[in-house]
Scaffold this motif. Structure first.
Motif, PDB file in Angstrom:
ATOM      1  N   VAL A  94       0.850  -1.178   0.000  1.00  0.00           N
ATOM      2  CA  VAL A  94       0.000   0.000   0.000  1.00  0.00           C
ATOM      3  C   VAL A  94       0.893   1.238   0.000  1.00  0.00           C
ATOM      4  CG1 VAL A  94      -0.166   0.120   2.508  1.00  0.00           C
ATOM      5  CG2 VAL A  94      -1.987   1.083   1.096  1.00  0.00           C
ATOM      6  N   THR A  95       0.490   2.269  -0.716  1.00  0.00           N
ATOM      7  CA  THR A  95       1.341   3.440  -0.905  1.00  0.00           C
ATOM      8  C   THR A  95       1.694   4.116   0.414  1.00  0.00           C
ATOM      9  OG1 THR A  95       0.189   3.790  -3.001  1.00  0.00           O
ATOM     10  CG2 THR A  95       1.619   5.549  -2.251  1.00  0.00           C
ATOM     11  N   ALA A  96       0.806   4.066   1.395  1.00  0.00           N
ATOM     12  CA  ALA A  96       1.106   4.673   2.691  1.00  0.00           C
ATOM     13  C   ALA A  96       2.338   4.033   3.322  1.00  0.00           C
ATOM     14  CB  ALA A  96      -0.101   4.537   3.618  1.00  0.00           C
ATOM     15  N   ALA A  97       2.427   2.697   3.249  1.00  0.00           N
ATOM     16  CA  ALA A  97       3.603   2.000   3.786  1.00  0.00           C
ATOM     17  C   ALA A  97       4.839   2.314   2.960  1.00  0.00           C
ATOM     18  CB  ALA A  97       3.350   0.496   3.820  1.00  0.00           C
ATOM     19  N   CYS A  98       4.652   2.359   1.638  1.00  0.00           N
ATOM     20  CA  CYS A  98       5.770   2.701   0.747  1.00  0.00           C
ATOM     21  C   CYS A  98       6.286   4.104   1.051  1.00  0.00           C
ATOM     22  CB  CYS A  98       5.324   2.593  -0.706  1.00  0.00           C
ATOM     23  SG  CYS A  98       6.580   3.087  -1.916  1.00  0.00           S
ATOM     24  N   ALA A  99       5.364   5.053   1.246  1.00  0.00           N
ATOM     25  CA  ALA A  99       5.758   6.432   1.529  1.00  0.00           C
ATOM     26  C   ALA A  99       6.528   6.527   2.838  1.00  0.00           C
ATOM     27  CB  ALA A  99       4.518   7.323   1.574  1.00  0.00           C
ATOM     28  N   PHE A 100       6.119   5.742   3.835  1.00  0.00           N
ATOM     29  CA  PHE A 100       6.828   5.749   5.116  1.00  0.00           C
ATOM     30  C   PHE A 100       8.253   5.221   4.945  1.00  0.00           C
ATOM     31  CE2 PHE A 100       8.153   3.438   8.956  1.00  0.00           C
ATOM     32  CZ  PHE A 100       8.165   4.481   9.869  1.00  0.00           C
ATOM     33  N   ILE A 101       8.398   4.124   4.201  1.00  0.00           N
ATOM     34  CA  ILE A 101       9.723   3.548   3.957  1.00  0.00           C
ATOM     35  C   ILE A 101      10.621   4.555   3.242  1.00  0.00           C
ATOM     36  CG2 ILE A 101      10.979   1.756   2.702  1.00  0.00           C
ATOM     37  CD1 ILE A 101       8.569  -0.079   3.173  1.00  0.00           C
ATOM     38  N   ILE A 102      10.066   5.205   2.215  1.00  0.00           N
ATOM     39  CA  ILE A 102      10.840   6.171   1.441  1.00  0.00           C
ATOM     40  C   ILE A 102      11.189   7.385   2.292  1.00  0.00           C
ATOM     41  CG2 ILE A 102      10.727   7.769  -0.511  1.00  0.00           C
ATOM     42  CD1 ILE A 102       9.024   5.641  -1.940  1.00  0.00           C
ATOM     43  N   PHE A 103      10.249   7.807   3.140  1.00  0.00           N
ATOM     44  CA  PHE A 103      10.504   8.951   4.013  1.00  0.00           C
ATOM     45  C   PHE A 103      11.680   8.666   4.939  1.00  0.00           C
ATOM     46  CE2 PHE A 103       9.939  10.899   8.188  1.00  0.00           C
ATOM     47  CZ  PHE A 103       9.894  12.245   7.853  1.00  0.00           C
ATOM     48  N   VAL A 104      11.669   7.517   5.602  1.00  0.00           N
ATOM     49  CA  VAL A 104      12.749   7.170   6.532  1.00  0.00           C
ATOM     50  C   VAL A 104      14.063   6.987   5.780  1.00  0.00           C
ATOM     51  CG1 VAL A 104      13.552   5.472   8.210  1.00  0.00           C
ATOM     52  CG2 VAL A 104      11.139   6.119   8.152  1.00  0.00           C
ATOM     53  N   SER A 105      13.996   6.326   4.617  1.00  0.00           N
ATOM     54  CA  SER A 105      15.199   6.098   3.822  1.00  0.00           C
ATOM     55  C   SER A 105      15.824   7.415   3.377  1.00  0.00           C
ATOM     56  CB  SER A 105      14.859   5.229   2.611  1.00  0.00           C
ATOM     57  OG  SER A 105      15.993   5.033   1.800  1.00  0.00           O
ATOM     58  N   SER A 106      14.998   8.346   2.899  1.00  0.00           N
ATOM     59  CA  SER A 106      15.507   9.641   2.425  1.00  0.00           C
ATOM     60  C   SER A 106      16.068  10.470   3.568  1.00  0.00           C
ATOM     61  CB  SER A 106      14.386  10.414   1.721  1.00  0.00           C
ATOM     62  OG  SER A 106      13.927   9.729   0.581  1.00  0.00           O
ATOM     63  N   ALA A 107      15.363  10.472   4.711  1.00  0.00           N
ATOM     64  CA  ALA A 107      15.814  11.265   5.853  1.00  0.00           C
ATOM     65  C   ALA A 107      17.144  10.742   6.397  1.00  0.00           C
ATOM     66  CB  ALA A 107      14.754  11.257   6.943  1.00  0.00           C
ATOM     67  N   THR A 108      17.276   9.446   6.530  1.00  0.00           N
ATOM     68  CA  THR A 108      18.528   8.882   7.047  1.00  0.00           C
ATOM     69  C   THR A 108      19.668   9.066   6.054  1.00  0.00           C
ATOM     70  OG1 THR A 108      17.807   6.692   6.236  1.00  0.00           O
ATOM     71  CG2 THR A 108      17.442   7.196   8.559  1.00  0.00           C
ATOM     72  N   PHE A 109      19.353   9.026   4.748  1.00  0.00           N
ATOM     73  CA  PHE A 109      20.386   9.255   3.731  1.00  0.00           C
ATOM     74  C   PHE A 109      20.950  10.668   3.858  1.00  0.00           C
ATOM     75  CE2 PHE A 109      21.449  10.914  -0.519  1.00  0.00           C
ATOM     76  CZ  PHE A 109      22.477  10.063  -0.855  1.00  0.00           C
ATOM     77  N   ARG A 110      20.082  11.656   4.047  1.00  0.00           N
ATOM     78  CA  ARG A 110      20.549  13.042   4.174  1.00  0.00           C
ATOM     79  C   ARG A 110      21.171  13.304   5.543  1.00  0.00           C
ATOM     80  NH1 ARG A 110      15.818  14.432   0.990  1.00  0.00           N
ATOM     81  NH2 ARG A 110      16.490  15.262  -1.023  1.00  0.00           N
ATOM     82  N   ASN A 111      20.779  12.549   6.550  1.00  0.00           N
ATOM     83  CA  ASN A 111      21.367  12.726   7.874  1.00  0.00           C
ATOM     84  C   ASN A 111      22.854  12.423   7.886  1.00  0.00           C
ATOM     85  OD1 ASN A 111      19.360  13.708   9.560  1.00  0.00           O
ATOM     86  ND2 ASN A 111      18.575  11.691  10.067  1.00  0.00           N
ATOM     87  N   THR A 112      23.283  11.508   7.013  1.00  0.00           N
ATOM     88  CA  THR A 112      24.685  11.090   7.014  1.00  0.00           C
ATOM     89  C   THR A 112      25.636  12.260   6.792  1.00  0.00           C
ATOM     90  OG1 THR A 112      24.145   8.831   6.327  1.00  0.00           O
ATOM     91  CG2 THR A 112      26.394   9.588   5.935  1.00  0.00           C
ATOM     92  N   PRO A 113      25.499  13.036   5.695  1.00  0.00           N
ATOM     93  CA  PRO A 113      26.419  14.179   5.534  1.00  0.00           C
ATOM     94  C   PRO A 113      26.231  15.253   6.600  1.00  0.00           C
ATOM     95  CG  PRO A 113      24.698  14.220   3.844  1.00  0.00           C
ATOM     96  CD  PRO A 113      24.608  12.895   4.530  1.00  0.00           C
ATOM     97  N   LEU A 114      25.003  15.481   7.053  1.00  0.00           N
ATOM     98  CA  LEU A 114      24.780  16.486   8.094  1.00  0.00           C
ATOM     99  C   LEU A 114      25.483  16.094   9.391  1.00  0.00           C
ATOM    100  CD1 LEU A 114      20.975  17.248   7.518  1.00  0.00           C
ATOM    101  CD2 LEU A 114      22.934  18.625   6.808  1.00  0.00           C
TER     102      LEU A 114
END
Length: 322
Positions: A94-114
């Protein structure tokens, strides 16, 4: 309308997987990916446990930031491979679950350089302003910096999610093959995604280079702190190396997207490149944090060796604030 022809991609993925299942290739690839993911999660988990085992680690700014890096990498290791496993199993979610996965993945990816930038600034203050280090790099300010990182890294995925929900009221309820591009409803979203990533990487690069130069100058001008400063600018240099790995991941993702746009289809070479990108650019760098920082630290290394092999005896490590 999505940027890519999602249905065509999905049909191709299923056909490709069905063809490849006649061999043992996909099964072997999946097994290797799962083994690496679980092993590095264990390494990160042991290192994080070590950092929570001593009061000094929990109260010192640089160890708090190191612990956040481990936690961030572990979350990314848990979430990001799910997209690959879903594709392997032809699984729609379901897209809601997909959106949550993508949200966490994107946020943690950007957290690395920060996180790398903040760690470099902490070392800069420790070496260049040693008398004010305890005043500036307090425990409260460190946690505030971590909260600020998450707020900054969440801006772009939140914009994509809200925009997709507004454009299509049924967006969160449909079943889809999950990918980051599912949240791209308009072309400007991809442009914003790339622009913000480049802004993050350029800003962090400048911060790390600035701190590296100043620490190196300080190490040459103040003889009493040369040893500590030398260790500090080596650590900052390692931050720059890790930033390069993160930038490689970002650039490779864009190259993948451009290759698909140019060819309009996938080849076996392309699929192998995707797998190598997933394995060596996404998963492998996640194991470098405990190896680069933890095993170089005289206070952490003996405890890590003890707990990694399931030891339970107590030892008293030498705390080295380098």
């Amino acid at each position: 309308m999505a940027l890519f022809n999602g249905s065509a991609v999905e049909v191709w993925i299923i056909q490709q997987q069905l063809d490849d299942l006649r061999n043992e290739g996909p099964i072997l690839k999946l097994a290797v990916a799962m083994f690496m993911t679980l092993f590095f999660l264990y390494v990160n988990g042991v290192m994080f446990y070590v950092l929570r085992s001593k009061r000094t680690f929990k109260e010192t700014s640089r160890y708090i930031l190191f612990g956040h890096m481990l936690l961030n990498d572990s979350v990314q290791l848990l979430v990001s491979p799910l997209l690959y496993y879903f594709a392997f199993a032809f699984l729609k979610v379901v897209t809601a679950a997909c959106a949550f996965i993508i949200f966490v993945s994107s946020a943690t990816f950007r957290n690395t350089p920060l996180n790398l930038a903040v760690m470099s600034l902490e070392r800069y203050v420790a070496i260049c302003f040693p008398l004010r280090h305890t005043e500036i790099a307090t425990q409260k300010r460190t946690y505030l910096a971590i909260v600020l990182m998450w707020c900054i890294s969440s801006i772009n995925p939140m914009i994509d999610l809200f925009f997709a929900a507004i454009m299509d009221p049924n967006f969160l309820t449909i079943n889809v093959f999950c990918s980051r591009d599912r949240l791209f409803m308009k072309s400007w979203q991809l442009g914003l995604f790339n622009a913000l990533n480049m802004f993050y990487f350029v800003s962090v690069t400048l911060i790390i280079i600035y701190t590296y130069i100043n620490i190196m100058i300080t190490s040459r001008s103040v003889s009493s702190s040369k040893d500590s400063a030398r260790k500090a600018y080596r650590t900052v240099l390692l931050h720059l190396f890790q930033l390069g790995l993160s930038l490689t991941s970002f650039l490779f993702t864009n190259i993948e997207r451009e290759l698909y746009i140019l060819t309009g289809s996938f080849s076996s070479l392309y699929i192998n490149l995707l797998y190598l990108n997933f394995l060596f650019v996404l998963i492998l760098p996640r194991c470098l944090s405990p190896l680069i920082y933890g095993l170089r630290d005289d206070a952490v290394r003996p405890l890590f060796k003890l707990y990694f092999f399931g030891g339970s005896s107590k030892i008293k490590p030498l705390v080295n604030e380098s």
